[in-house]
Motif scaffolding. Structure first.
Motif, PDB file in Angstrom:
ATOM      1  N   GLY A  79       0.787  -1.117  -0.024  1.00 40.62           N
ATOM      2  CA  GLY A  79       0.057  -0.075  -0.037  1.00 40.62           C
ATOM      3  C   GLY A  79       0.892   1.223  -0.099  1.00 40.62           C
ATOM      4  O   GLY A  79       0.445   2.394   0.359  1.00 40.62           O
ATOM      5  N   ALA A  80       1.966   1.028  -0.556  1.00 38.66           N
ATOM      6  CA  ALA A  80       2.935   2.314  -0.347  1.00 38.66           C
ATOM      7  C   ALA A  80       2.951   3.401  -1.561  1.00 38.66           C
ATOM      8  O   ALA A  80       3.511   4.430  -1.763  1.00 38.66           O
ATOM      9  N   MET A  81       1.834   2.973  -2.558  1.00 43.18           N
ATOM     10  CA  MET A  81       1.802   3.934  -3.804  1.00 43.18           C
ATOM     11  C   MET A  81       0.650   4.824  -3.285  1.00 43.18           C
ATOM     12  O   MET A  81      -0.307   4.401  -2.501  1.00 43.18           O
ATOM     13  N   PRO A  82       0.510   6.044  -3.847  1.00 42.11           N
ATOM     14  CA  PRO A  82      -0.506   6.987  -3.565  1.00 42.11           C
ATOM     15  C   PRO A  82      -1.695   6.497  -4.181  1.00 42.11           C
ATOM     16  O   PRO A  82      -1.893   5.605  -4.835  1.00 42.11           O
ATOM     17  N   LEU A  84      -5.708   6.168  -5.138  1.00 40.15           N
ATOM     18  CA  LEU A  84      -6.499   6.658  -6.361  1.00 40.15           C
ATOM     19  C   LEU A  84      -7.716   7.117  -5.823  1.00 40.15           C
ATOM     20  O   LEU A  84      -8.228   6.631  -4.503  1.00 40.15           O
ATOM     21  N   VAL A  85      -8.549   8.058  -6.649  1.00 46.39           N
ATOM     22  CA  VAL A  85      -9.762   8.518  -6.020  1.00 46.39           C
ATOM     23  C   VAL A  85     -10.820   8.111  -7.117  1.00 46.39           C
ATOM     24  O   VAL A  85     -10.724   8.851  -8.209  1.00 46.39           O
ATOM     25  N   VAL A 103     -16.041  -6.554  -3.146  1.00 48.18           N
ATOM     26  CA  VAL A 103     -14.828  -5.452  -2.948  1.00 48.18           C
ATOM     27  C   VAL A 103     -14.621  -5.570  -1.619  1.00 48.18           C
ATOM     28  O   VAL A 103     -15.464  -5.592  -0.787  1.00 48.18           O
ATOM     29  N   GLU A 104     -13.582  -5.689  -1.232  1.00 47.07           N
ATOM     30  CA  GLU A 104     -13.107  -5.533   0.243  1.00 47.07           C
ATOM     31  C   GLU A 104     -12.432  -4.129   0.561  1.00 47.07           C
ATOM     32  O   GLU A 104     -11.546  -3.789   0.019  1.00 47.07           O
ATOM     33  N   PHE A 105     -13.279  -3.760   1.541  1.00 44.12           N
ATOM     34  CA  PHE A 105     -13.180  -2.357   2.054  1.00 44.12           C
ATOM     35  C   PHE A 105     -12.126  -2.251   3.141  1.00 44.12           C
ATOM     36  O   PHE A 105     -12.246  -3.258   3.975  1.00 44.12           O
ATOM     37  N   THR A 106     -11.308  -1.298   3.397  1.00 41.76           N
ATOM     38  CA  THR A 106     -10.473  -0.994   4.316  1.00 41.76           C
ATOM     39  C   THR A 106     -10.904   0.052   5.497  1.00 41.76           C
ATOM     40  O   THR A 106     -10.612   0.134   6.517  1.00 41.76           O
ATOM     41  N   GLN A 107     -11.996   0.716   4.826  1.00 43.83           N
ATOM     42  CA  GLN A 107     -12.636   1.649   5.875  1.00 43.83           C
ATOM     43  C   GLN A 107     -14.243   1.729   5.234  1.00 43.83           C
ATOM     44  O   GLN A 107     -14.249   2.208   4.052  1.00 43.83           O
ATOM     45  N   PRO A 108     -15.031   1.724   5.894  1.00 47.60           N
ATOM     46  CA  PRO A 108     -16.389   1.702   5.552  1.00 47.60           C
ATOM     47  C   PRO A 108     -16.665   3.312   5.517  1.00 47.60           C
ATOM     48  O   PRO A 108     -16.050   4.299   5.871  1.00 47.60           O
ATOM     49  N   PRO A 109     -18.025   3.643   4.960  1.00 49.22           N
ATOM     50  CA  PRO A 109     -18.343   4.945   4.792  1.00 49.22           C
ATOM     51  C   PRO A 109     -18.235   5.867   6.092  1.00 49.22           C
ATOM     52  O   PRO A 109     -18.689   5.366   7.175  1.00 49.22           O
ATOM     53  N   GLY A 114     -16.916  17.376   5.772  1.00 46.00           N
ATOM     54  CA  GLY A 114     -17.979  17.738   5.286  1.00 46.00           C
ATOM     55  C   GLY A 114     -18.273  16.857   3.806  1.00 46.00           C
ATOM     56  O   GLY A 114     -19.311  17.186   2.959  1.00 46.00           O
ATOM     57  N   LYS A 115     -17.711  15.622   3.842  1.00 43.49           N
ATOM     58  CA  LYS A 115     -17.935  14.619   2.664  1.00 43.49           C
ATOM     59  C   LYS A 115     -18.125  13.221   3.350  1.00 43.49           C
ATOM     60  O   LYS A 115     -17.678  13.043   4.543  1.00 43.49           O
ATOM     61  N   VAL A 116     -18.552  12.474   2.650  1.00 37.90           N
ATOM     62  CA  VAL A 116     -18.484  11.026   3.288  1.00 37.90           C
ATOM     63  C   VAL A 116     -17.573  10.178   2.132  1.00 37.90           C
ATOM     64  O   VAL A 116     -17.518  10.314   0.930  1.00 37.90           O
ATOM     65  N   ASP A 117     -16.688   9.474   2.817  1.00 36.54           N
ATOM     66  CA  ASP A 117     -15.536   8.782   1.822  1.00 36.54           C
ATOM     67  C   ASP A 117     -15.457   7.197   2.546  1.00 36.54           C
ATOM     68  O   ASP A 117     -15.746   6.947   3.605  1.00 36.54           O
ATOM     69  N   ALA A 118     -14.927   6.544   1.813  1.00 37.90           N
ATOM     70  CA  ALA A 118     -14.717   5.030   2.225  1.00 37.90           C
ATOM     71  C   ALA A 118     -13.393   4.589   1.428  1.00 37.90           C
ATOM     72  O   ALA A 118     -12.878   5.247   0.567  1.00 37.90           O
ATOM     73  N   GLY A 119     -12.576   3.582   1.785  1.00 36.35           N
ATOM     74  CA  GLY A 119     -11.431   3.099   1.341  1.00 36.35           C
ATOM     75  C   GLY A 119     -11.413   1.599   0.912  1.00 36.35           C
ATOM     76  O   GLY A 119     -12.296   0.727   1.781  1.00 36.35           O
ATOM     77  N   PHE A 120     -10.755   1.430  -0.187  1.00 38.68           N
ATOM     78  CA  PHE A 120     -10.670  -0.276  -0.572  1.00 38.68           C
ATOM     79  C   PHE A 120      -9.353  -0.408  -1.192  1.00 38.68           C
ATOM     80  O   PHE A 120      -8.732   0.591  -1.631  1.00 38.68           O
ATOM     81  N   ARG A 121      -8.896  -1.450  -1.521  1.00 43.25           N
ATOM     82  CA  ARG A 121      -7.894  -1.942  -2.289  1.00 43.25           C
ATOM     83  C   ARG A 121      -8.244  -2.916  -3.347  1.00 43.25           C
ATOM     84  O   ARG A 121      -8.958  -3.537  -3.355  1.00 43.25           O
ATOM     85  N   ASP A 122      -7.326  -2.709  -4.423  1.00 42.43           N
ATOM     86  CA  ASP A 122      -7.536  -3.807  -5.591  1.00 42.43           C
ATOM     87  C   ASP A 122      -6.752  -4.977  -5.156  1.00 42.43           C
ATOM     88  O   ASP A 122      -6.220  -4.976  -3.944  1.00 42.43           O
ATOM     89  N   PRO A 123      -6.917  -5.869  -5.936  1.00 44.77           N
ATOM     90  CA  PRO A 123      -6.366  -7.277  -5.374  1.00 44.77           C
ATOM     91  C   PRO A 123      -4.736  -7.273  -5.488  1.00 44.77           C
ATOM     92  O   PRO A 123      -4.066  -8.048  -4.686  1.00 44.77           O
ATOM     93  N   SER A 124      -3.984  -6.174  -6.252  1.00 44.48           N
ATOM     94  CA  SER A 124      -2.762  -5.954  -5.867  1.00 44.48           C
ATOM     95  C   SER A 124      -2.138  -5.178  -4.669  1.00 44.48           C
ATOM     96  O   SER A 124      -1.009  -5.108  -4.230  1.00 44.48           O
ATOM     97  N   GLY A 125      -2.944  -4.529  -4.179  1.00 41.62           N
ATOM     98  CA  GLY A 125      -2.638  -3.658  -2.955  1.00 41.62           C
ATOM     99  C   GLY A 125      -2.984  -2.151  -3.364  1.00 41.62           C
ATOM    100  O   GLY A 125      -2.928  -1.370  -2.349  1.00 41.62           O
ATOM    101  N   ASN A 126      -3.206  -1.827  -4.330  1.00 41.54           N
ATOM    102  CA  ASN A 126      -3.404  -0.383  -4.738  1.00 41.54           C
ATOM    103  C   ASN A 126      -4.602   0.143  -4.176  1.00 41.54           C
ATOM    104  O   ASN A 126      -5.708  -0.501  -3.971  1.00 41.54           O
TER     105      ASN A 126
END
Length: 140
Positions: A79-82, A84-85, A103-109, A114-126
């Motif tokens: 997960g060392a790469m910047p 993507l949004v 999709v496996e999320f690293t952070q739920p919404p 002032g916004k809603v965001d969530a996080g996930f990674r692709d199979p390679s770790g991006n």
């Protein structure tokens, strides 16, 4: 002179696995998939953004030597790469839809800044941040 960026690339460990994720789970479309010897040029695009392509590139020859390819693969996996949004209209609804697709999320919404965001990674770790677009202001 007119200029624009139409392809930005990320490194993936397995292009077929990445293709299945980006097309099958995120709903992207295949733009280009061509093989030239050991090198495969693979790009996808979001259906709502046809002028931009995301390259799914595997580190290695002819662009990288074996040691560099290994280092890049390790960096991506950690997960060392910047990140993507991905901008969405409704983060919670998109989260539910993508979660149902596997999709496996690293952070739920979460409500932040002032916004809603969530996080996930692709199979390679991006890493990806999925951010809800701000409501458009009405013309005054």
């Amino acid at each position: 002179m007119t200029q624009s960026i139409n392809v930005a690339g990320i490194y993936v460990r397995d292009q077929d696995e990445a293709l299945a994720f980006y097309v099958g789970k995120l709903g992207f479309l295949v733009h280009t998939d061509v093989q030239n010897g050991n090198y495969r040029w693979l790009t996808v695009q979001h259906p709502d953004q046809p002028s931009f392509q995301l390259g799914l590139f595997k580190p290695g020859p002819p662009v990288h030597d074996a040691a560099t390819a290994q280092t890049l693969n390790e960096m991506v996996a950690k997960g060392a790469m910047p990140p993507l949004v991905l901008t969405v209209d409704n983060c919670r609804a998109a989260y539910d839809r993508l979660l149902a697709r596997g999709v496996e999320f690293t952070q739920p919404p979460m409500d932040r800044y002032g916004k809603v965001d969530a996080g996930f990674r692709d199979p390679s770790g991006n890493g990806w941040k999925m951010i809800e677009a701000s409501a458009k202001r009405e013309a005054q």
